[in-house]
Design an enzyme around this catalytic site. Structure first.
Site, PDB file in Angstrom:
ATOM      1  N   ILE A 437      -3.045  -9.090  -1.762  1.00  0.00           N
ATOM      2  CA  ILE A 437      -1.952  -8.932  -0.662  1.00  0.00           C
ATOM      3  C   ILE A 437      -2.501  -9.452   0.704  1.00  0.00           C
ATOM      4  O   ILE A 437      -1.773  -9.589   1.663  1.00  0.00           O
ATOM      5  CB  ILE A 437      -1.508  -7.427  -0.471  1.00  0.00           C
ATOM      6  CG1 ILE A 437      -0.811  -6.821  -1.663  1.00  0.00           C
ATOM      7  CG2 ILE A 437      -0.373  -7.365   0.553  1.00  0.00           C
ATOM      8  CD1 ILE A 437       0.302  -7.808  -2.533  1.00  0.00           C
ATOM      9  N   GLU A 490      -8.714 -11.989   5.803  1.00  0.00           N
ATOM     10  CA  GLU A 490      -8.591 -11.564   6.996  1.00  0.00           C
ATOM     11  C   GLU A 490      -9.390 -10.971   7.846  1.00  0.00           C
ATOM     12  O   GLU A 490      -9.420  -9.825   8.668  1.00  0.00           O
ATOM     13  CB  GLU A 490      -7.057 -10.542   6.979  1.00  0.00           C
ATOM     14  CG  GLU A 490      -5.774 -10.971   6.299  1.00  0.00           C
ATOM     15  CD  GLU A 490      -4.663 -10.123   6.082  1.00  0.00           C
ATOM     16  OE1 GLU A 490      -4.545  -9.182   7.007  1.00  0.00           O
ATOM     17  OE2 GLU A 490      -3.889 -10.343   5.323  1.00  0.00           O
ATOM     18  N   HIS A 699      -4.280   3.211  -2.346  1.00  0.00           N
ATOM     19  CA  HIS A 699      -4.658   4.400  -1.496  1.00  0.00           C
ATOM     20  C   HIS A 699      -5.913   5.362  -2.309  1.00  0.00           C
ATOM     21  O   HIS A 699      -5.974   5.992  -1.603  1.00  0.00           O
ATOM     22  CB  HIS A 699      -3.314   5.109  -1.497  1.00  0.00           C
ATOM     23  CG  HIS A 699      -2.034   4.163  -0.866  1.00  0.00           C
ATOM     24  ND1 HIS A 699      -2.199   3.626   0.499  1.00  0.00           N
ATOM     25  CD2 HIS A 699      -1.133   3.566  -1.333  1.00  0.00           C
ATOM     26  CE1 HIS A 699      -1.201   2.974   0.558  1.00  0.00           C
ATOM     27  NE2 HIS A 699      -0.364   2.683  -0.524  1.00  0.00           N
TER      28      HIS A 699
HETATM   29  N1  GLN Z   1      -1.585  -8.814   4.603  1.00  0.00           N
HETATM   30  C1  GLN Z   1      -1.685  -7.368   4.812  1.00  0.00           C
HETATM   31  C2  GLN Z   1      -2.951  -6.863   4.283  1.00  0.00           C
HETATM   32  O1  GLN Z   1      -3.320  -7.299   3.384  1.00  0.00           O
HETATM   33  C3  GLN Z   1      -0.653  -6.628   4.776  1.00  0.00           C
HETATM   34  C4  GLN Z   1      -0.936  -5.083   5.138  1.00  0.00           C
HETATM   35  C5  GLN Z   1       0.489  -4.176   4.867  1.00  0.00           C
HETATM   36  O2  GLN Z   1       1.271  -4.351   4.167  1.00  0.00           O
HETATM   37  N2  GLN Z   1       0.422  -3.302   5.844  1.00  0.00           N
HETATM   38  O3  GLN Z   1      -3.837  -5.926   4.984  1.00  0.00           O
HETATM   39 ZN    ZN Z   2       1.356  -3.419   2.196  1.00  0.00          ZN
END
Ligand code: GLN
Ligand code: ZN
Length: 758
Positions: A437, A490, A699
């Protein structure tokens, strides 16, 4: 309760920040949790903060100072403890009260905490009380009384603030194992017994007023729920021994709950005239209001702008003809804004003029109240200063002209199946492509480098070198794991909204503008104050570098306009939709530059799309319209060959499924692991493009094994054809450990390959 014996409540605030002007409570909590200090040390910090707040509010000239607004963690948790709604798994631990409270908030030795969830449409999170048919409410924790007595000893006769009984039960959930169909509201009567006992004790201790918060009635409520409200206040209002009652509705208009409260035997009602301006007109039609005090919530408790005092005064004056008495108040608790503007050194003076934090808002309440009682002339100077500070946000005609020039064609991409064909040829991904993600674990050294760079201890060149080294490490790791679509990880982002705010014009960030999110966790929302534009590319350098390292496609990462607005303090001098479109335009430029830099996949995260959903159903279509519009401005100019992903984070879509479809993203990733893919029952038919339901619950620190992940992929295939299914975790990985993340992703890739029949 004879009317003539009630002392007027006077101007007031519905609540106040409690984390400490310098986050003293956060530090004290974390020291205590780590075992570095004693409970006594923590209690001493807490008592100091409470006393300072009572003194400050009292010295500022409020007619009534709230108490009980302090909390070690969360006021809904406090209410649960006061009413004895403590599940047995916590009482069985045999802890002292303070540790039992923290066990409920954070878990203890394998005993899971209460669930944490968003408080209405704010960014504050509360702990969800668990209530079962066998729950026996009893006045268990005397915090409201203790704090009242403590304040009295400090010389301030406060107004205890309690979560109202009906809102408490509406915020609660049936405890695990409750019979199907059980609703916590069924326990209203026994809960009212506890409130009755508490009110009697508060009256005996000398409390003249008590505030009962019922924000649940700013959302749509059933006739049965409205009837519960009526019954609750008939009962509490009818008590022989009780303080005067103030019932506070906030975060919107009370709508059908307003006449219910006006007819109830309570002395005062607080109206949120910022978020629920319609209540002022509705109130005018209710003759019963002549017997009541109305607290006119005209000073915004949720945003950082100065109040338009002339407008507020005029609106308060209009109510004078309707209500028995009118007092000035904040729209809701000031919990949602930072403490003190005077503590901010670095803000642009023109912007500073436009702002008011909690402390300044208290001043506005007092000023408005004097104007209402003694006449505007008495406080003319204060009004003049405020008027000067009501300049609107900086205008950027170029931004406005560019937005005006956007026609429907600029929003609309080619039909999704055509795009999918082009993308399939260009990207040549296997079936069931694997990806993440966006963020990878943020190690202590990454955080330290970012902090050192920010503080000026690490120069740009060295910072850049270290971030690139991290990106290279993460790219190689992903190649080694065998993921199909890579990310740069990131590492340069402290926070997915603040990072963009720092790089866009029209935003300011604060040094001490902390707001409690939950427990000891605080956020510093950026302030979106003027027209938004992008002075130069933001993410392009990092993404280009990542793509240069590998032949596999790298997915660029942007935060979407709705999420940027949801987690900022946003200007109110123009409609939110206009502001969102400006943010969308700035991000559209970023998408264009990413394409030019060779990125073939762009993800626009919108985890807050559902969060910002208005509390009342009638307000939702207009919101969803502008939310979708802003998103489509971001991606609507992308080439057919550019694959657009969006990530939505949560797993319940009911009301927003149409809007998610309208985003028209090529790939939508959502959380799905914990619900075992149930989300696809709605999403599968509702969004006829590619979907990436999460197969790994980020989580939990547990590493899912390959079999588990395969089972989830198989479950997903029950709903969605393999040709449009992606395999990815539920969410970003930044808070996870490195070893567990690598192991989990390896299993994810193995499972996807097995499912493909490789
Ligand atoms: N791109 C973001 C991450 O991977 C998405 C975070 C989120 O969905 N809150 O941290
Ligand atoms: Zn998320």
């Amino acid at each position: 309760m004879p009317e003539n014996k009630v002392r007027p409540i006077g101007p007031t605030v519905l609540g106040y920040p409690r984390i400490g002007p310098r986050r003293e409570l956060k530090r004290a909590l974390e020291r205590y949790w780590s075992g570095a200090t004693s409970a006594g040390d923590l209690q001493a910090v807490a008592a100091g903060l409470r006393r300072d707040t009572w003194r400050e509010l009292s010295d500022a000239g409020l007619g009534s100072v709230p108490s009980g607004t302090f909390s070690f963690y969360d006021q809904v948790l406090d209410a649960a403890r006061t009413a004895g709604a403590v599940p047995e798994r916590f009482t069985a631990l045999g802890l002292d009260p303070l540790d039992e409270l923290f066990a409920m908030a954070r878990g203890w030795d394998g005993v899971p905490a209460l669930e944490l969830t968003k408080f209405f449409d704010t960014n504050y999170h509360y702990l969800v009380p668990e209530v079962a048919p066998q729950t026996r409410f009893a006045l268990r924790d005397r915090k409201p009384l203790d704090e009242f007595v403590e304040a009295l000893a400090a010389g301030v006769r406060t107004r205890p603030v309690l979560v109202g009984p009906v809102t408490f039960l509406l915020l609660a959930k049936p405890a695990p194992g409750s019979p199907a169909g059980f609703a916590p509201l069924e326990l209203l009567d026994p809960l009212l017994d506890v409130y009755a006992e508490l009110l009697a004790e508060l009256a005996a201790a000398g409390a003249e007023w008590v505030q009962l918060d019922e924000p649940a009635f700013a959302a749509d409520r059933s006739p049965a729920e409205l009837d519960a409200l009526r019954r609750a206040y008939a009962r509490l209002g009818g008590l022989a021994q009780r303080p005067a009652l103030l019932v506070a509705g906030y975060f919107g208009d009370l709508g059908p709950a307003l006449p219910v409260l006006v007819e109830a035997p309570v002395e005062a009602i607080a109206l949120d005239l910022v978020a629920g301006a319609a209540d002022a007109d509705a109130a005018a039609a209710l003759p019963g209001l002549r017997d009541k005090t109305v607290l006119a919530g005209l000073v915004d408790g949720r945003n950082v702008w100065r109040t338009d005092l002339d407008d507020a005064l005029a609106r308060a004056a209009t109510l004078l003809g309707t209500a028995g008495r009118v007092e000035i108040a904040t729209s809701c608790s000031l919990l949602h804004v930072p403490y003190d503007l005077d503590a901010e050194g670095g803000l642009d003076p023109a912007l500073r003029e436009r702002l008011a934090f909690a402390r300044q808002k208290v001043g506005e309440v007092v000023l408005l109240s004097r104007a209402l009682r003694e006449g505007r002339e008495v406080v003319a100077a204060g009004f003049a200063a405020s008027a000067a500070g009501r300049a609107s946000g900086a205008r950027d005609d170029r931004v406005r002209a560019r937005l005006d020039a956007l026609g429907p064609d600029h929003y609309r991409r080619a039909p999704a199946p055509d795009r999918a064909g082009v993308q399939r040829r260009q990207l040549a991904l296997p079936p069931l492509p694997t990806t993440t993600i966006g963020s990878f674990p943020q190690t202590a050294s990454i955080r330290a480098d970012r902090a050192a760079h920010r503080a000026g201890h690490l120069d740009d060149a060295e910072y850049d070198r270290r971030m690139r080294a991290e990106i290279e490490r993460v790219v190689r790791l992903q190649e080694d794991i065998g993921l199909d679509v890579l990310v740069h990880g990131e590492p340069e982002r402290n926070d997915m909204v603040q990072y963009f705010a720092e790089h866009l014009d029209g935003f300011a960030t604060t040094e001490l503008g902390w707001v409690q999110s939950y427990g000891s966790r605080c956020v510093r929302p950026p302030i979106l104050h003027g027209d938004v534009s992008r002075p130069e590319p933001i993410t392009v350098g990092w993404s280009r570098f990542a793509q240069s390292l590998t032949d596999r496609p790298v997915k660029a990462m942007l935060t979407g306009p709705v999420t940027i607005l949801a987690w900022s303090f946003v200007r109110t001098d123009q409609p939110l939709g206009d502001t969102a479109r400006q943010v969308g335009l700035a991000l559209r430029d970023e998408v264009h530059d990413l394409e030019s830099a060779g990125l073939r996949i762009v993800q626009v995260d919108e985890p807050a799309l559902r969060e910002l959903l208005p509390l009342r159903a009638t307000d939702r279509p207009a919101y969803l319209d502008w939310a979708v519009d802003a998103f489509r401005i971001v991606v609507g100019g992308a080439a057919d060959s550019t694959q657009v992903h969006t990530h939505l984070c949560y797993s319940e879509f009911g009301d927003v499924i149409g809007a998610i479809d309208a985003l028209d993203a090529d790939v939508t990733t959502v959380e799905a692991a914990r619900s075992k893919m149930e989300v696809l029952a709605d999403l599968g038919p509702g969004v006829p493009r590619a979907l990436g339901p999460g197969v790994y619950d980020v989580h939990s620190p547990q590493v899912p094994d390959t079999r588990e992940i395969r089972a989830l992929i198989a479950a997903a295939q029950e709903w969605v054809d393999a040709s449009r299914l992606w395999v990815n975790p539920d969410c970003g990985l930044k808070t996870r450990g490195e070893a567990e993340t690598t192991a989990a992703l390896r299993n994810l890739v193995t499972a996807a390959r097995a499912a493909r029949g490789d």
